[in-house]
Design a protein around this motif. Structure first.
Motif, PDB file in Angstrom:
ATOM      1  N   VAL A 139     100.477 132.647  -5.469  1.00 37.71           N
ATOM      2  CA  VAL A 139     101.555 133.030  -4.560  1.00 37.71           C
ATOM      3  C   VAL A 139     102.877 132.592  -5.177  1.00 37.71           C
ATOM      4  O   VAL A 139     102.964 131.506  -5.764  1.00 37.71           O
ATOM      5  CB  VAL A 139     101.382 132.359  -3.177  1.00 37.71           C
ATOM      6  CG1 VAL A 139     102.463 132.821  -2.214  1.00 37.71           C
ATOM      7  CG2 VAL A 139     100.002 132.634  -2.613  1.00 37.71           C
ATOM      8  N   PRO A 146     106.694 134.629  -0.196  1.00 30.79           N
ATOM      9  CA  PRO A 146     105.276 134.368   0.100  1.00 30.79           C
ATOM     10  C   PRO A 146     104.870 134.934   1.452  1.00 30.79           C
ATOM     11  O   PRO A 146     105.650 134.886   2.404  1.00 30.79           O
ATOM     12  CB  PRO A 146     105.198 132.840   0.083  1.00 30.79           C
ATOM     13  CG  PRO A 146     106.583 132.384   0.401  1.00 30.79           C
ATOM     14  CD  PRO A 146     107.499 133.400  -0.211  1.00 30.79           C
ATOM     15  N   ARG A 147     103.667 135.461   1.535  1.00 31.58           N
ATOM     16  CA  ARG A 147     103.160 136.071   2.758  1.00 31.58           C
ATOM     17  C   ARG A 147     102.000 135.227   3.286  1.00 31.58           C
ATOM     18  O   ARG A 147     100.899 135.240   2.729  1.00 31.58           O
ATOM     19  CB  ARG A 147     102.715 137.500   2.486  1.00 31.58           C
ATOM     20  CG  ARG A 147     103.845 138.420   2.057  1.00 31.58           C
ATOM     21  CD  ARG A 147     103.329 139.743   1.520  1.00 31.58           C
ATOM     22  NE  ARG A 147     102.439 140.410   2.467  1.00 31.58           N
ATOM     23  CZ  ARG A 147     101.760 141.513   2.175  1.00 31.58           C
ATOM     24  NH1 ARG A 147     101.873 142.061   0.963  1.00 31.58           N
ATOM     25  NH2 ARG A 147     100.972 142.076   3.074  1.00 31.58           N
ATOM     26  N   VAL A 151      97.752 135.297   2.444  1.00 35.60           N
ATOM     27  CA  VAL A 151      97.010 134.126   1.968  1.00 35.60           C
ATOM     28  C   VAL A 151      95.879 133.795   2.946  1.00 35.60           C
ATOM     29  O   VAL A 151      94.761 133.468   2.530  1.00 35.60           O
ATOM     30  CB  VAL A 151      97.949 132.918   1.792  1.00 35.60           C
ATOM     31  CG1 VAL A 151      97.159 131.667   1.414  1.00 35.60           C
ATOM     32  CG2 VAL A 151      99.003 133.214   0.733  1.00 35.60           C
ATOM     33  N   ILE A 169     101.152 127.898  -6.521  1.00 34.76           N
ATOM     34  CA  ILE A 169     102.473 128.394  -6.130  1.00 34.76           C
ATOM     35  C   ILE A 169     103.319 128.518  -7.385  1.00 34.76           C
ATOM     36  O   ILE A 169     103.602 127.529  -8.057  1.00 34.76           O
ATOM     37  CB  ILE A 169     103.160 127.448  -5.128  1.00 34.76           C
ATOM     38  CG1 ILE A 169     102.220 127.091  -3.976  1.00 34.76           C
ATOM     39  CG2 ILE A 169     104.447 128.087  -4.602  1.00 34.76           C
ATOM     40  CD1 ILE A 169     101.846 128.249  -3.107  1.00 34.76           C
ATOM     41  N   GLY A 217      96.061 137.820  -6.044  1.00 34.33           N
ATOM     42  CA  GLY A 217      97.459 137.616  -5.699  1.00 34.33           C
ATOM     43  C   GLY A 217      98.183 138.927  -5.518  1.00 34.33           C
ATOM     44  O   GLY A 217      97.775 139.974  -6.034  1.00 34.33           O
ATOM     45  N   HIS A 218      99.265 138.863  -4.760  1.00 33.02           N
ATOM     46  CA  HIS A 218     100.146 140.005  -4.537  1.00 33.02           C
ATOM     47  C   HIS A 218     100.779 140.421  -5.860  1.00 33.02           C
ATOM     48  O   HIS A 218     101.018 139.590  -6.744  1.00 33.02           O
ATOM     49  CB  HIS A 218     101.221 139.591  -3.519  1.00 33.02           C
ATOM     50  CG  HIS A 218     102.082 140.701  -3.028  1.00 33.02           C
ATOM     51  ND1 HIS A 218     103.053 141.298  -3.807  1.00 33.02           N
ATOM     52  CD2 HIS A 218     102.125 141.323  -1.835  1.00 33.02           C
ATOM     53  CE1 HIS A 218     103.656 142.234  -3.103  1.00 33.02           C
ATOM     54  NE2 HIS A 218     103.113 142.276  -1.903  1.00 33.02           N
ATOM     55  N   VAL A 221     103.628 138.287  -8.445  1.00 38.02           N
ATOM     56  CA  VAL A 221     103.728 136.848  -8.187  1.00 38.02           C
ATOM     57  C   VAL A 221     103.596 136.021  -9.462  1.00 38.02           C
ATOM     58  O   VAL A 221     103.792 134.802  -9.436  1.00 38.02           O
ATOM     59  CB  VAL A 221     102.670 136.384  -7.160  1.00 38.02           C
ATOM     60  CG1 VAL A 221     102.893 137.070  -5.830  1.00 38.02           C
ATOM     61  CG2 VAL A 221     101.249 136.639  -7.678  1.00 38.02           C
TER      62      VAL A 221
END
Length: 345
Positions: A139, A146-147, A151, A169, A217-218, A221
């Motif tokens: 993320v 961040p969503r 997560v 992160i 992950g998105h 990121v």
């Protein structure tokens, strides 16, 4: 005289059996059988990746004759899917020489299966990877933002599959992730912080050794950047975030396994394409509670049908937390559980 008899026999053509055309049996004359060959000479391998009906399979992993071969799925598997991480049996040319093609004839028992659906109403599951035992959720602290809900969905999928989640992160030089991390304070979740100046490669590598870890992950990121740093030579494509939409561009288009090596041994990174949604239509909410072992024990005192959500009457978990039975961490763990369970509402 019958209705088909014209009474003029001289004009009637004569036929015999030789004039009848018999349609050939296109399937052949050999009777079909349900008996399948045992393939006693099959060799074992692990699927590293899938590309347009061809499977990259590693044979004799860690052995003297380790080799990567290309294989196709045998017809007897019919509609059974073969995915990255599957342990399979192969026959045919398993030499691994250029231009050769083996056949996958059996799929081994799967210890774990990470799945997702198109959305929460779709019960048709889409298998991402088999036999992974860890999930590293990547993320960004910012760019893109961040969503939390995404997560949460990754965590639900990991708990449902019986996979240990980890959290990384990235881009912490752009924003402080402290507030974001408070949402997960009640979970037994290892966290790594990464910035442009420092990537925690040693810490992450240490926790990857001896495991098969799927990276999720998105888009945008920094997942591919992290993979390339952990596995030199991986050459995973790196995308950029659209300054207008704030969304990342899909770069990794396929799921692939990459070996991680250090003095402590080896491990596997399973890199997946970035996603913007993660449906949970296939997940049983009961499996989420099972991931919170301390809360699951207390839940045995709950009335039948208890949802464990804030509006649930006589919930034993809520009563135990309010009574202080679980200490200071109890409230945070209950909040995390309720947020994950709320994804099904």
């Amino acid at each position: 005289m019958t209705w088909w008899d014209t009474g003029d026999d001289e004009d009637e053509p004569e036929f015999d059996e030789s004039d009848v055309r018999v349609r050939p049996n296109r399937r052949g004359s050999r009777p079909r059988t349900k008996v399948r060959p045992e393939h006693a000479d099959a060799v074992e391998g692990t699927v590293l990746g899938v590309d347009r009906g061809r499977y990259a399979v590693l044979v004799d992993e860690g052995g003297r004759d380790e080799r990567e071969i290309t294989a196709a799925r045998a017809s007897e598997l019919r509609r059974k899917s073969v995915v990255t991480g599957d342990r399979v049996d192969l026959v045919g040319d398993t030499s691994g020489e250029p231009g050769t093609l083996a056949r996958i004839v059996r799929i081994g028992e799967r210890t774990t299966l990470l799945r997702r659906s198109a959305d929460d109403t779709d019960e048709v599951e889409r298998v991402i990877v088999a036999n992974a035992d860890q999930m590293l959720i990547v993320v960004a602290a910012a760019d893109p933002e961040p969503r939390i809900r995404l997560v949460d969905r990754y965590l639900v999928a990991a708990f449902d599959a019986g996979i240990q989640p980890l959290l990384c992160i990235t881009k912490t030089d752009l924003a402080d992730p402290t507030e974001f991390l408070r949402n997960f304070a009640g979970l037994d979740l290892p966290v790594y912080l990464s910035s442009a100046d420092r990537m925690p490669l040693d810490e992450i590598t240490r926790d990857l050794i001896g495991h098969r870890t799927v990276f999720v992950g998105h888009s945008g990121v920094g997942k591919s950047t992290l993979v390339n740093a952990l596995v030199p030579g991986a050459d995973r494509a790196i995308g950029r975030v659209n300054v207008v939409t704030g969304r990342g561009r899909h770069t990794s288009s396929s799921t692939v396994s990459l070996r991680v090596v250090d003095d402590g041994g080896t491990g596997w990174v399973i890199d997946t394409p970035g996603v913007r949604s993660f449906g949970l239509g296939h997940v049983d909410p009961a499996s989420i509670l099972g991931a919170f072992t301390d809360l699951a024990v207390i839940a045995e005192r709950c009335p039948r049908g208890c949802t464990h959500l804030p509006d649930s009457p006589d919930c034993a978990i809520i009563e135990a937390v309010e009574a202080g039975e679980l200490g200071e961490a109890g409230r945070a763990r209950l909040d995390s559980l309720q947020r994950l369970l709320a994804t099904f509402r």
